[in-house]
Design an enzyme around this catalytic site. Structure first.
Site, PDB file in Angstrom:
ATOM      1  N   HIS A 130     -39.461   7.977 -23.522  1.00  0.00           N
ATOM      2  CA  HIS A 130     -39.489   6.516 -23.488  1.00  0.00           C
ATOM      3  C   HIS A 130     -38.061   6.017 -23.346  1.00  0.00           C
ATOM      4  O   HIS A 130     -37.132   6.595 -23.887  1.00  0.00           O
ATOM      5  CB  HIS A 130     -40.100   5.955 -24.782  1.00  0.00           C
ATOM      6  CG  HIS A 130     -40.568   4.543 -24.642  1.00  0.00           C
ATOM      7  ND1 HIS A 130     -39.740   3.474 -24.783  1.00  0.00           N
ATOM      8  CD2 HIS A 130     -41.778   4.050 -24.316  1.00  0.00           C
ATOM      9  CE1 HIS A 130     -40.426   2.349 -24.584  1.00  0.00           C
ATOM     10  NE2 HIS A 130     -41.666   2.668 -24.294  1.00  0.00           N
ATOM     11  N   ASP A 162     -48.962   6.231 -23.849  1.00  0.00           N
ATOM     12  CA  ASP A 162     -49.899   6.702 -22.812  1.00  0.00           C
ATOM     13  C   ASP A 162     -50.450   8.089 -23.072  1.00  0.00           C
ATOM     14  O   ASP A 162     -51.336   8.542 -22.347  1.00  0.00           O
ATOM     15  CB  ASP A 162     -49.181   6.690 -21.455  1.00  0.00           C
ATOM     16  CG  ASP A 162     -48.876   5.273 -21.024  1.00  0.00           C
ATOM     17  OD1 ASP A 162     -47.693   4.965 -20.784  1.00  0.00           O
ATOM     18  OD2 ASP A 162     -49.821   4.458 -20.993  1.00  0.00           O
TER      19      ASP A 162
HETATM   20  C1  SDX Z   1     -44.517   3.025 -20.704  1.00  0.00           C
HETATM   21  O1  SDX Z   1     -40.521   0.229 -21.497  1.00  0.00           O
HETATM   22  C2  SDX Z   1     -41.620   0.234 -22.085  1.00  0.00           C
HETATM   23  O2  SDX Z   1     -41.782  -0.311 -23.175  1.00  0.00           O
HETATM   24  C3  SDX Z   1     -42.763   0.938 -21.371  1.00  0.00           C
HETATM   25  C4  SDX Z   1     -44.065   1.059 -22.157  1.00  0.00           C
HETATM   26  C5  SDX Z   1     -44.666  -0.297 -22.400  1.00  0.00           C
HETATM   27  O3  SDX Z   1     -45.385  -0.453 -23.400  1.00  0.00           O
HETATM   28  O4  SDX Z   1     -44.510  -1.181 -21.528  1.00  0.00           O
HETATM   29  O5  SDX Z   1     -43.808   1.679 -23.400  1.00  0.00           O
HETATM   30  C6  SDX Z   1     -45.107   1.857 -21.389  1.00  0.00           C
HETATM   31  O6  SDX Z   1     -44.112   2.908 -19.571  1.00  0.00           O
HETATM   32  C7  SDX Z   1     -44.390   4.312 -21.455  1.00  0.00           C
HETATM   33  C8  SDX Z   1     -43.723   5.430 -20.592  1.00  0.00           C
HETATM   34  C9  SDX Z   1     -44.824   6.042 -19.731  1.00  0.00           C
HETATM   35  N1  SDX Z   1     -44.219   7.030 -18.758  1.00  0.00           N
HETATM   36  C10 SDX Z   1     -44.421   8.318 -18.888  1.00  0.00           C
HETATM   37  O7  SDX Z   1     -44.987   8.856 -19.825  1.00  0.00           O
HETATM   38  C11 SDX Z   1     -43.865   9.132 -17.709  1.00  0.00           C
HETATM   39  C12 SDX Z   1     -43.106  10.362 -18.249  1.00  0.00           C
HETATM   40  N2  SDX Z   1     -41.905   9.886 -18.923  1.00  0.00           N
HETATM   41  C13 SDX Z   1     -40.658   9.869 -18.167  1.00  0.00           C
HETATM   42  O8  SDX Z   1     -40.781   9.491 -16.841  1.00  0.00           O
HETATM   43  C14 SDX Z   1     -39.506   9.278 -18.958  1.00  0.00           C
HETATM   44  O9  SDX Z   1     -39.589   9.747 -20.233  1.00  0.00           O
HETATM   45  C15 SDX Z   1     -39.334   7.788 -19.010  1.00  0.00           C
HETATM   46  C16 SDX Z   1     -39.063   7.222 -17.657  1.00  0.00           C
HETATM   47  C17 SDX Z   1     -40.512   7.128 -19.634  1.00  0.00           C
HETATM   48  C18 SDX Z   1     -38.129   7.517 -19.886  1.00  0.00           C
HETATM   49  O10 SDX Z   1     -37.054   8.259 -19.400  1.00  0.00           O
HETATM   50  P1  SDX Z   1     -35.824   8.564 -20.397  1.00  0.00           P
HETATM   51  O11 SDX Z   1     -36.264   9.615 -21.341  1.00  0.00           O
HETATM   52  O12 SDX Z   1     -35.302   7.308 -20.978  1.00  0.00           O
HETATM   53  O13 SDX Z   1     -34.650   9.074 -19.507  1.00  0.00           O
HETATM   54  P2  SDX Z   1     -34.622  10.096 -18.340  1.00  0.00           P
HETATM   55  O14 SDX Z   1     -35.785   9.852 -17.401  1.00  0.00           O
HETATM   56  O15 SDX Z   1     -33.256  10.021 -17.766  1.00  0.00           O
HETATM   57  O16 SDX Z   1     -34.833  11.525 -19.056  1.00  0.00           O
HETATM   58  C19 SDX Z   1     -33.776  12.123 -19.835  1.00  0.00           C
HETATM   59  C20 SDX Z   1     -34.043  13.628 -19.753  1.00  0.00           C
HETATM   60  C21 SDX Z   1     -34.072  14.162 -18.337  1.00  0.00           C
HETATM   61  O17 SDX Z   1     -33.753  15.546 -18.396  1.00  0.00           O
HETATM   62  P3  SDX Z   1     -32.208  16.029 -18.071  1.00  0.00           P
HETATM   63  O18 SDX Z   1     -31.831  15.388 -16.761  1.00  0.00           O
HETATM   64  O19 SDX Z   1     -31.383  15.566 -19.227  1.00  0.00           O
HETATM   65  O20 SDX Z   1     -32.296  17.539 -17.983  1.00  0.00           O
HETATM   66  O21 SDX Z   1     -35.343  13.890 -20.296  1.00  0.00           O
HETATM   67  C22 SDX Z   1     -36.160  14.465 -19.277  1.00  0.00           C
HETATM   68  C23 SDX Z   1     -35.522  14.090 -17.963  1.00  0.00           C
HETATM   69  O22 SDX Z   1     -35.869  15.032 -16.974  1.00  0.00           O
HETATM   70  N3  SDX Z   1     -37.469  13.847 -19.428  1.00  0.00           N
HETATM   71  C24 SDX Z   1     -38.610  14.525 -19.387  1.00  0.00           C
HETATM   72  C25 SDX Z   1     -39.621  13.587 -19.616  1.00  0.00           C
HETATM   73  N4  SDX Z   1     -39.071  12.370 -19.789  1.00  0.00           N
HETATM   74  C26 SDX Z   1     -37.739  12.542 -19.659  1.00  0.00           C
HETATM   75  N5  SDX Z   1     -38.859  15.845 -19.162  1.00  0.00           N
HETATM   76  C27 SDX Z   1     -40.170  16.211 -19.181  1.00  0.00           C
HETATM   77  N6  SDX Z   1     -41.186  15.341 -19.413  1.00  0.00           N
HETATM   78  C28 SDX Z   1     -40.959  14.050 -19.624  1.00  0.00           C
HETATM   79  N7  SDX Z   1     -41.957  13.211 -19.842  1.00  0.00           N
END
Ligand code: SDX
Length: 390
Positions: free
Chosen positions: A271, A328
């Site tokens: 998140h 989710d």
């Molecule tokens: C919602 O903003 C809100 O409030 C949203 C929400 C709402 O109520 O409106 O809460 C609803 O959108 C929830 C999120 C739903 N999305 C997902 O579940 C999709 C999977 N999650 C990721 O795409 C990710 O976690 C985000 C986009 C949600 C958040 O990203 P981060 O953690 O802030 O930052 P990042 O994407 O830069 O990740 C940091 C690291 C990276 O690895 P490195 O480059 O350091 O090696 O964490 C890894 C990412 O690859 N990572 C994950 C991951 N999420 C981040 N690795 C594996 N699985 C994941 N889910």
């Protein structure tokens, strides 16, 4: 520090918007709507009351609640011409673009009440959106399954009405399962607002140009559709289904995630704000076993989800990156147990988020101080240069 709401100075300088609606403490997994902890609201309130709280800032008196619910109930039908609108879509259309188009089209029926600075017009538009979006969402579902669209029934409550419009058919009487309606109501409450997430920021940004509230909410629906945002609940079920159907060992899947094979992510994890357990996921997880038991859900998939969570929370890769279950991760299992196809999951998220979108749009219109305003950029392109002499 205003009533144990504490921000560190650095945060205050980076915040893009000021708002009095929802407070999130991402480090400690705290979520409050107008100061009320989400755990208390999930246990004691209902979706219509939470919608009132978010929009008007206070919990309603019994009289205010009754009036609010009555106004919503008596606006749940949509213009017959708008029903025809659905004939233009292919049967295979995903219900999210259908919903965003239909919400935008609502403004064409109310051209005389779109002024964002007329409180009465904003009020009737608020009621029309809350009342008609579930009807439009149900119509989008019926279109996708080739069944007749049902009119709302005024004697049913908000969640019951939506379930009947989705799962009822003219050929038989449909009794709404009270457990299902209660479960849906709790899930809608948990999605009702979430500060400046992607879709809410979209609603505020579009609304900041004084585009009408229907156009702004339609834009929010489109933003929510993205798999990294609202579309994640659909993506989680696809992920669990793939593991189940291929008989994949959860450890094998987790290795794929950690090796970032084909960009695979543990959907429903991570998140932008919560660097701890999403309190909404905590609440849903608590209900999941009970609801799936009552609704006859896929407990094998729930077991896979619980195994993935257990492994992730004990694995440095996830712990170091502060990746925890978000809202989710478990919702899709419950929606599926209710009988919804995966393509409807994000539509359910949109119905839940609607009061938050409306509340934030109204706050931004009423208090320009809370406008996100025009974002600026850090220019990293070429310096000035001149057209070559030829
Ligand atoms: C919602 O903003 C809100 O409030 C949203 C929400 C709402 O109520 O409106 O809460 C609803 O959108 C929830 C999120 C739903 N999305 C997902 O579940 C999709 C999977 N999650 C990721 O795409 C990710 O976690 C985000 C986009 C949600 C958040 O990203 P981060 O953690 O802030 O930052 P990042 O994407 O830069 O990740 C940091 C690291 C990276 O690895 P490195 O480059 O350091 O090696 O964490 C890894 C990412 O690859 N990572 C994950 C991951 N999420 C981040 N690795 C594996 N699985 C994941 N889910």
């Amino acid at each position: 520090d205003t009533g144990n709401v504490v921000f560190d100075p650095g945060f205050v300088n980076t915040a893009n918007a000021r708002s009095a609606i929802t407070y999130i403490d991402g480090a400690n997994g705290i979520l409050r709507y107008r100061g009320y902890p989400i755990e208390e609201l999930a246990e004691k309130s209902n979706f219509v009351e939470v919608a009132y709280l978010l929009i008007y800032g206070e919990l309603p008196t019994p009289e205010q609640y009754q009036d609010f619910e009555h106004r919503i109930t008596t606006h749940t039908m949509v213009h017959e011409d708008l029903k025809m609108f659905f004939n233009g879509f292919p049967r295979s259309a995903h219900p999210m673009p259908v919903l965003s188009s239909a919400v935008s089209a609502l403004s064409t029926f109310y051209a005389d009440s779109l002024d964002p600075h007329d409180p009465q017009q904003v009020e009737i538009s608020t009621i029309r959106l809350l009342a008609k979006v579930p009807t439009l969402a149900a119509y989008a579902y019926k279109k996708s399954v080739g069944e007749p669209m049902l009119y709302p029934h005024n004697e049913l409550n908000y969640s019951e009405n939506f379930l009947r419009m989705c799962f009822g058919v003219p050929a038989a009487n449909y009794e709404v399962d009270p457990d299902m309606a209660k479960a849906l109501d709790i899930l809608l409450m948990l999605h009702a607002d979430h500060e400046q997430n992607c879709s809410t920021s979209t609603v505020r940004l579009v609304g900041s140009s004084e585009a009408n509230i229907f156009a702004s909410v339609s834009a929010g629906v489109n933003a929510l559709y993205g798999p990294l945002h609202g579309g994640a609940n659909e993506a989680v079920l696809k992920m669990l289904g793939q593991i189940q159907n291929e008989g994949m060992d959860p450890d094998t899947f987790m290795e794929k995630v950690k090796n970032k094979e084909d960009g695979v992510k543990l959907m429903g994890f991570g998140h932008r704000v919560y660097k701890s357990y999403d309190p909404r996921a905590q609440i849903i997880k608590g209900y999941a076993h009970d609801i799936l038991g009552k609704l006859g859900g896929n407990n094998e998939m729930l077991d896979i989800a619980l195994k993935l969570e257990e492994k992730a929370l004990a694995d440095d890769y996830f712990v170091e990156r502060k990746l925890y279950p978000n809202v989710d991760f478990y919702t899709g299992l419950i929606y599926k147990a209710m009988g919804f196809p995966e393509r409807m999951f994000t539509v359910l998220f949109a119905i839940g988020r609607l009061p938050g979108w409306i509340a934030q749009w109204r706050e931004m219109i009423e208090d320009p101080e809370t406008k996100i305003g025009r974002p600026r950029q850090l220019y990293v392109g070429e310096g000035e240069r001149h057209y070559p002499q030829r």
